[in-house]
Design a protein around this motif. Structure first.
Motif, PDB file in Angstrom:
ATOM      1  N   LEU A 131      27.022  36.335   9.340  1.00 45.78           N
ATOM      2  CA  LEU A 131      26.448  36.664   8.037  1.00 45.78           C
ATOM      3  C   LEU A 131      27.478  37.207   7.046  1.00 45.78           C
ATOM      4  O   LEU A 131      27.138  37.480   5.896  1.00 45.78           O
ATOM      5  N   TYR A 143      27.186  37.888   3.036  1.00 48.39           N
ATOM      6  CA  TYR A 143      27.358  39.267   2.558  1.00 48.39           C
ATOM      7  C   TYR A 143      28.329  39.315   1.380  1.00 48.39           C
ATOM      8  O   TYR A 143      28.056  39.927   0.349  1.00 48.39           O
ATOM      9  N   LEU A 199      29.072  37.043  -0.635  1.00 44.36           N
ATOM     10  CA  LEU A 199      28.510  36.337  -1.798  1.00 44.36           C
ATOM     11  C   LEU A 199      27.277  37.037  -2.371  1.00 44.36           C
ATOM     12  O   LEU A 199      26.637  36.511  -3.273  1.00 44.36           O
ATOM     13  N   ASP A 200      26.958  38.233  -1.853  1.00 43.52           N
ATOM     14  CA  ASP A 200      25.713  38.921  -2.248  1.00 43.52           C
ATOM     15  C   ASP A 200      24.513  38.004  -2.028  1.00 43.52           C
ATOM     16  O   ASP A 200      23.595  37.955  -2.850  1.00 43.52           O
ATOM     17  N   ALA A 201      24.528  37.279  -0.926  1.00 46.14           N
ATOM     18  CA  ALA A 201      23.478  36.280  -0.693  1.00 46.14           C
ATOM     19  C   ALA A 201      22.639  36.592   0.543  1.00 46.14           C
ATOM     20  O   ALA A 201      21.972  35.698   1.077  1.00 46.14           O
ATOM     21  N   LEU A 202      22.700  37.844   1.016  1.00 45.97           N
ATOM     22  CA  LEU A 202      21.830  38.190   2.140  1.00 45.97           C
ATOM     23  C   LEU A 202      20.392  38.238   1.652  1.00 45.97           C
ATOM     24  O   LEU A 202      20.126  38.449   0.471  1.00 45.97           O
ATOM     25  N   ASP A 203      19.480  38.043   2.592  1.00 46.08           N
ATOM     26  CA  ASP A 203      18.090  37.892   2.200  1.00 46.08           C
ATOM     27  C   ASP A 203      17.374  39.225   2.017  1.00 46.08           C
ATOM     28  O   ASP A 203      16.451  39.323   1.214  1.00 46.08           O
ATOM     29  N   GLU A 212      19.333  43.499   6.106  1.00 47.95           N
ATOM     30  CA  GLU A 212      20.470  42.698   6.592  1.00 47.95           C
ATOM     31  C   GLU A 212      21.781  43.259   6.044  1.00 47.95           C
ATOM     32  O   GLU A 212      22.777  43.346   6.756  1.00 47.95           O
ATOM     33  N   ARG A 213      21.758  43.625   4.776  1.00 47.38           N
ATOM     34  CA  ARG A 213      22.984  44.139   4.169  1.00 47.38           C
ATOM     35  C   ARG A 213      23.425  45.439   4.851  1.00 47.38           C
ATOM     36  O   ARG A 213      24.594  45.618   5.152  1.00 47.38           O
TER      37      ARG A 213
END
Lengths: 38, 198
Positions: A9, A13, A15-19, A23-24
């Motif tokens: 992931l 992370y 890409l600031d694309a965690l859901d 998760e972050r």
């Protein structure tokens, strides 16, 4: 989440694309541990 | 992405990622308003560049930029020079804020509108033109060309459109694991191509 799954992931992370915020936080905890014990 | 950076063509290269900005930021952490003013002058342009590349709307981009600068002032004490340059820290905050704005705007939109994003996602040449002056455009362009089409699509939809990996997977009808891997592998390839060592 396993260490391997968290590692996968890291791209999302960066890409600031965690859901979810959960998760972050999990990825950041994982990265903090890696900094202490590389 | 690069260790050395510039705000614009006229700025001395050491102003941004050298000790100058770092020292200023440490003063800001102690509440020095004049130091913040100097930081603002150097950082707000690149911050606006990143925000606009994600948010697009000029008025909203200015609002988000203002939020980022307030963030910088308030969280200056949390800046850690050993983790990276002031500019990279600011741009990281900027991207996150911009993505938050896009997501809150999208929350009320329907799936059809999101699907339309595929058509409106700009080609990478156009994207790199808009990023900011500090990036070496030729290098970034060349390195983006080095990604597979699928890696590039996953990376750009996330970075420039603010989609989560789950949304990218839905949009491209791909399994979640595939998208996660493409994002990670794409960034590794970009990092290696750009010669980032930190």
């Amino acid at each position: 989440m396993t260490s391997g799954e968290l590692h996968t992931l890291t791209g999302a992370y960066v890409l600031d694309a965690l859901d979810t915020d959960e998760e972050r936080e999990a990825v950041e905890r994982h990265l903090a541990l890696r900094r202490v014990r590389p | 992405m690069r260790e050395r950076a510039r705000v614009d063509e006229g700025s001395p290269p050491d102003d941004l990622d050298g000790d100058g900005l770092t020292a200023l930021m440490l003063q800001v952490a102690r509440g020095d308003r004049d130091a913040f003013s100097a930081v603002f002058d150097q950082v707000s342009g690149p911050v606006l560049g990143v925000v606009r590349s994600v948010v697009r709307d000029p008025a909203q981009s200015e609002e988000v930029t203002q939020e980022v600068m307030v963030d910088l002032w308030r969280s200056a004490a949390r800046y850690r020079p050993d983790r990276g340059s002031v500019l990279n820290w600011a741009l990281t905050l900027a991207h996150r804020r911009a993505v938050d704005r896009v997501r809150s705007e999208q929350a009320s939109s329907d799936r059809a509108r999101r699907v339309a994003l595929l058509d409106h996602t700009p080609a990478y040449d156009e994207v790199t033109e808009e990023v900011e002056n500090r990036l070496d455009r030729e290098r970034v362009r060349r390195c983006l060309r080095g990604l597979t089409e699928r890696q590039r699509q996953s990376v750009t939809l996330a970075y420039y459109r603010g989609l989560t990996y789950r949304e990218v997977a839905e949009l491209l009808s791909l399994p979640l694991g595939t998208v996660k891997t493409r994002m990670r592998d794409g960034l590794i390839r970009l990092r290696d191509c750009l010669g980032v060592t930190a």
